[in-house]
Design a protein around this motif. Structure first.
Motif, PDB file in Angstrom:
ATOM      1  N   LEU A 161      31.471 -34.519  27.681  1.00  0.00           N
ATOM      2  CA  LEU A 161      30.123 -34.440  27.662  1.00  0.00           C
ATOM      3  C   LEU A 161      29.452 -35.998  27.344  1.00  0.00           C
ATOM      4  O   LEU A 161      29.999 -36.727  26.825  1.00  0.00           O
ATOM      5  N   GLN A 162      28.404 -36.137  28.286  1.00  0.00           N
ATOM      6  CA  GLN A 162      27.788 -37.259  28.038  1.00  0.00           C
ATOM      7  C   GLN A 162      26.441 -37.159  27.478  1.00  0.00           C
ATOM      8  O   GLN A 162      25.556 -36.377  27.831  1.00  0.00           O
ATOM      9  N   ILE A 163      26.064 -38.230  26.851  1.00  0.00           N
ATOM     10  CA  ILE A 163      24.473 -38.318  26.289  1.00  0.00           C
ATOM     11  C   ILE A 163      23.927 -39.338  27.089  1.00  0.00           C
ATOM     12  O   ILE A 163      24.495 -40.686  26.842  1.00  0.00           O
ATOM     13  N   LEU A 164      22.639 -39.252  27.794  1.00  0.00           N
ATOM     14  CA  LEU A 164      22.144 -40.417  28.363  1.00  0.00           C
ATOM     15  C   LEU A 164      21.078 -40.799  27.367  1.00  0.00           C
ATOM     16  O   LEU A 164      19.986 -39.758  27.096  1.00  0.00           O
ATOM     17  N   LYS A 165      20.548 -41.960  27.473  1.00  0.00           N
ATOM     18  CA  LYS A 165      19.646 -42.434  26.626  1.00  0.00           C
ATOM     19  C   LYS A 165      18.629 -43.508  27.420  1.00  0.00           C
ATOM     20  O   LYS A 165      18.989 -44.074  28.037  1.00  0.00           O
ATOM     21  N   PRO A 166      17.339 -43.702  26.953  1.00  0.00           N
ATOM     22  CA  PRO A 166      16.249 -44.351  27.597  1.00  0.00           C
ATOM     23  C   PRO A 166      16.445 -45.822  27.268  1.00  0.00           C
ATOM     24  O   PRO A 166      17.128 -46.304  26.203  1.00  0.00           O
ATOM     25  N   GLY A 167      16.118 -46.842  28.254  1.00  0.00           N
ATOM     26  CA  GLY A 167      16.203 -48.170  28.110  1.00  0.00           C
ATOM     27  C   GLY A 167      17.643 -48.786  28.551  1.00  0.00           C
ATOM     28  O   GLY A 167      17.681 -49.911  28.264  1.00  0.00           O
ATOM     29  N   HIS A 168      18.471 -48.040  29.138  1.00  0.00           N
ATOM     30  CA  HIS A 168      19.342 -48.575  29.866  1.00  0.00           C
ATOM     31  C   HIS A 168      19.549 -48.643  31.087  1.00  0.00           C
ATOM     32  O   HIS A 168      18.902 -48.012  31.894  1.00  0.00           O
ATOM     33  N   SER A 169      20.390 -49.814  31.787  1.00  0.00           N
ATOM     34  CA  SER A 169      20.179 -49.860  33.221  1.00  0.00           C
ATOM     35  C   SER A 169      20.698 -48.804  33.950  1.00  0.00           C
ATOM     36  O   SER A 169      20.609 -48.696  35.240  1.00  0.00           O
ATOM     37  N   TYR A 170      21.561 -47.770  33.606  1.00  0.00           N
ATOM     38  CA  TYR A 170      22.112 -46.756  34.173  1.00  0.00           C
ATOM     39  C   TYR A 170      20.961 -45.728  34.602  1.00  0.00           C
ATOM     40  O   TYR A 170      21.361 -44.932  35.440  1.00  0.00           O
ATOM     41  N   ASN A 171      19.918 -45.783  34.076  1.00  0.00           N
ATOM     42  CA  ASN A 171      18.737 -44.793  34.420  1.00  0.00           C
ATOM     43  C   ASN A 171      18.113 -45.333  35.773  1.00  0.00           C
ATOM     44  O   ASN A 171      18.118 -46.283  36.006  1.00  0.00           O
ATOM     45  N   ALA A 172      17.534 -44.073  35.989  1.00  0.00           N
ATOM     46  CA  ALA A 172      16.631 -44.340  37.361  1.00  0.00           C
ATOM     47  C   ALA A 172      15.555 -45.188  37.307  1.00  0.00           C
ATOM     48  O   ALA A 172      14.844 -45.496  36.239  1.00  0.00           O
ATOM     49  N   GLN A 173      14.950 -45.737  38.219  1.00  0.00           N
ATOM     50  CA  GLN A 173      13.711 -46.860  38.199  1.00  0.00           C
ATOM     51  C   GLN A 173      12.601 -46.107  37.650  1.00  0.00           C
ATOM     52  O   GLN A 173      11.848 -46.643  36.803  1.00  0.00           O
ATOM     53  N   PHE A 174      12.324 -45.056  37.789  1.00  0.00           N
ATOM     54  CA  PHE A 174      11.279 -44.022  37.477  1.00  0.00           C
ATOM     55  C   PHE A 174      11.505 -43.915  35.921  1.00  0.00           C
ATOM     56  O   PHE A 174      10.324 -44.129  35.169  1.00  0.00           O
ATOM     57  N   THR A 175      12.625 -43.856  35.361  1.00  0.00           N
ATOM     58  CA  THR A 175      12.866 -43.743  34.092  1.00  0.00           C
ATOM     59  C   THR A 175      12.754 -44.867  33.207  1.00  0.00           C
ATOM     60  O   THR A 175      12.034 -44.929  32.280  1.00  0.00           O
ATOM     61  N   LYS A 176      13.148 -46.019  33.827  1.00  0.00           N
ATOM     62  CA  LYS A 176      13.064 -47.460  33.353  1.00  0.00           C
ATOM     63  C   LYS A 176      11.521 -47.733  33.322  1.00  0.00           C
ATOM     64  O   LYS A 176      10.937 -48.397  32.194  1.00  0.00           O
ATOM     65  N   ASP A 177      10.760 -47.396  34.485  1.00  0.00           N
ATOM     66  CA  ASP A 177       9.290 -47.713  34.348  1.00  0.00           C
ATOM     67  C   ASP A 177       8.518 -46.870  33.273  1.00  0.00           C
ATOM     68  O   ASP A 177       7.424 -47.338  32.686  1.00  0.00           O
ATOM     69  N   SER A 178       9.077 -45.691  32.780  1.00  0.00           N
ATOM     70  CA  SER A 178       8.523 -44.625  31.961  1.00  0.00           C
ATOM     71  C   SER A 178       8.828 -45.047  30.731  1.00  0.00           C
ATOM     72  O   SER A 178       8.554 -44.362  29.628  1.00  0.00           O
ATOM     73  N   THR A 179       9.708 -46.122  30.567  1.00  0.00           N
ATOM     74  CA  THR A 179      10.159 -46.573  28.978  1.00  0.00           C
ATOM     75  C   THR A 179       9.563 -47.852  28.496  1.00  0.00           C
ATOM     76  O   THR A 179       9.787 -48.800  29.235  1.00  0.00           O
ATOM     77  N   LYS A 180       9.060 -47.803  27.413  1.00  0.00           N
ATOM     78  CA  LYS A 180       8.373 -49.105  26.882  1.00  0.00           C
ATOM     79  C   LYS A 180       9.188 -49.887  25.757  1.00  0.00           C
ATOM     80  O   LYS A 180       8.712 -50.946  25.677  1.00  0.00           O
ATOM     81  N   MET A 181      10.500 -49.233  25.222  1.00  0.00           N
ATOM     82  CA  MET A 181      10.893 -49.959  24.055  1.00  0.00           C
ATOM     83  C   MET A 181      12.501 -50.326  24.759  1.00  0.00           C
ATOM     84  O   MET A 181      13.012 -49.530  25.550  1.00  0.00           O
ATOM     85  N   PRO A 182      13.055 -50.984  24.050  1.00  0.00           N
ATOM     86  CA  PRO A 182      14.429 -51.229  24.071  1.00  0.00           C
ATOM     87  C   PRO A 182      15.323 -50.220  23.807  1.00  0.00           C
ATOM     88  O   PRO A 182      14.970 -49.247  22.996  1.00  0.00           O
ATOM     89  N   PRO A 183      16.481 -50.143  24.205  1.00  0.00           N
ATOM     90  CA  PRO A 183      17.588 -49.021  23.669  1.00  0.00           C
ATOM     91  C   PRO A 183      17.656 -48.933  22.083  1.00  0.00           C
ATOM     92  O   PRO A 183      17.482 -49.845  21.397  1.00  0.00           O
ATOM     93  N   GLY A 184      17.816 -47.671  21.569  1.00  0.00           N
ATOM     94  CA  GLY A 184      17.847 -47.424  20.284  1.00  0.00           C
ATOM     95  C   GLY A 184      16.262 -47.430  19.197  1.00  0.00           C
ATOM     96  O   GLY A 184      16.293 -47.342  18.280  1.00  0.00           O
ATOM     97  N   HIS A 185      15.316 -47.693  20.166  1.00  0.00           N
ATOM     98  CA  HIS A 185      14.086 -47.447  19.674  1.00  0.00           C
ATOM     99  C   HIS A 185      13.342 -46.413  20.043  1.00  0.00           C
ATOM    100  O   HIS A 185      12.659 -46.270  21.246  1.00  0.00           O
ATOM    101  N   PRO A 186      13.076 -45.215  19.133  1.00  0.00           N
ATOM    102  CA  PRO A 186      12.605 -44.079  19.619  1.00  0.00           C
ATOM    103  C   PRO A 186      11.388 -43.875  20.154  1.00  0.00           C
ATOM    104  O   PRO A 186      10.331 -44.820  19.705  1.00  0.00           O
ATOM    105  N   GLU A 187      11.235 -43.289  21.103  1.00  0.00           N
ATOM    106  CA  GLU A 187       9.871 -43.067  21.625  1.00  0.00           C
ATOM    107  C   GLU A 187       9.357 -41.612  21.705  1.00  0.00           C
ATOM    108  O   GLU A 187      10.430 -40.890  21.632  1.00  0.00           O
TER     109      GLU A 187
END
Length: 378
Positions: A296-322
């Motif tokens: 099982l894999q858990i993907l989280k926001p703020g990381h480079s493995y995410n799509a550009q659309f996801t990155k553009d929708s993320t405001k905080m660095p990894p580990g900072h809850p949105e």
């Protein structure tokens, strides 16, 4: 194309209105908007008091929608309100949105967009003929990991969709509905103000929207079993809907306002022939990826493995809850890009067509239940 911050107006959302606070925070978040006025309350004195608290110019506070439209259109184009957010009870949405679009304003509207699908179709035609934008705040589509889910499904990472499962459980009506006097005081159980559905119209439609948003596939038919709990209560407070999707996939949508103790328990699971994705709103920064013979894999926001659309929708660095404000902020950001004529990603904000689809869903679900729990084509 205008320059600088977009001048924002608001209908409703005055003192003590949580949804108004949410919209204002979301608009401010991307530094693309400036709230300049509105008709914040049906009581004009209260609206003026509220505007004073926000240090707004009293001359931009209006007693009603019609006055706002008339007075704002007398101002130079560079000074007038461009976008108006509608944050009122359901039964007011259509008339307000119609007048605003006809008056030359872009619209952000709470859902459901209208009381009927016929009204929704009228707004869709108006958006097309006016050239104005309408953003419907299906806020959950703004979460970064929901957008990552959409992107991964579109890229074929889970393969051909076979099954979807979505739920939205709340329990807030449960302490009120068992008292006859109390349940008659709840506006969401009043057909004149809420429409033909409470549970499906208020929260079930979010599940419907999430399925179509994440999978990119339309739901083609529904079979519903709804529960009003009491004979003197005409609107549903709980229900289960079987789904058929274009292409052959099937699924289920479960929604309740009497799920005792539940807060805002939204979950969507999409199963393909190569893998599956799962997301929960109460833990929104984790997207679960399941594949045969893989851990099982858990993907989280703020990381480079995410799509550009996801990155553009993320405001905080990894580990900072949105959270929910951030998600709504992404919708306002997308709306700002549309108003300013900037390039949009697929799915930056729910449009008038999402509102049309949602109203058709609500009507068909109610009809399916009324006709004896039968399949109804959307």
């Amino acid at each position: 194309m205008g320059k600088g911050r977009i001048k924002l107006g608001m209908l409703g959302g005055g003192k003590g209105a949580f949804i108004g606070i949410a919209h204002r925070i979301a608009a401010y978040m991307g530094e693309r908007y400036e709230l300049v006025g509105g008709a914040f309350d049906s009581d004009y004195d209260k609206a003026l008091e509220f505007a004073s608290d926000l240090q707004l110019d009293a001359s931009r506070v209006y007693p009603d929608t019609e006055t706002l439209i008339k007075k704002e259109n007398l101002l130079p184009e560079s000074e007038r309100i461009e976008v108006v957010s509608i944050v009122t009870p359901n039964f007011l949405h259509f008339d307000m949105a119609k007048k605003l679009l006809e008056g030359g304003f872009h619209v952000v509207c709470e859902k459901p967009m209208t009381m009927t699908s016929a009204e929704a179709e009228i707004l869709a035609d108006l958006v097309k003929s006016s050239g104005k934008q309408l953003c419907l705040t299906h806020t959950y589509t703004g979460y970064p990991m929901v957008r990552q889910m959409k992107t991964m499904i579109a890229a074929g990472e889970v393969g051909t969709i076979q099954r979807v499962d979505v739920q939205y459980y709340q329990g807030w009506i449960n302490p009120l509905i068992h008292d006859e006097k109390l349940r008659k005081s709840i506006w969401r159980l009043d057909p004149k103000r809420a429409g033909i559905s409470s549970c499906m119209g208020d929260i079930g439609v979010h599940g419907f929207n999430l399925v179509e948003y994440t999978t990119g596939i339309e739901i083609t038919a529904v079979l519903s079993d709804l529960n009003t709990l009491y004979k003197d209560n005409t609107l549903d407070v709980d229900g289960t809907v079987l789904l058929r999707l274009a292409g052959g996939a099937k699924g289920v949508l479960r929604s309740s306002q009497i799920a005792t103790g539940e807060e805002n328990n939204i979950m969507i699971m999409v199963y393909g022939d190569k893998g599956a994705l799962k997301w929960q709103q109460e833990n929104p920064n984790e997207l679960t990826l399941l594949k045969e013979n893989h851990p099982l894999q858990i993907l989280k926001p703020g990381h480079s493995y995410n799509a550009q659309f996801t990155k553009d929708s993320t405001k905080m660095p990894p580990g900072h809850p949105e959270g929910i404000f951030d998600a709504m902020g992404n919708l306002y950001r997308g709306m700002a890009k549309a108003v300013r004529g900037e390039k949009l990603e697929n799915g930056e904000f729910p449009t008038v067509q999402d509102g049309v689809r949602g109203m058709h869903f609500i009507e068909k679900v109610v009809k399916s239940n009324k006709d004896g729990n039968v399949w109804i084509t959307i």
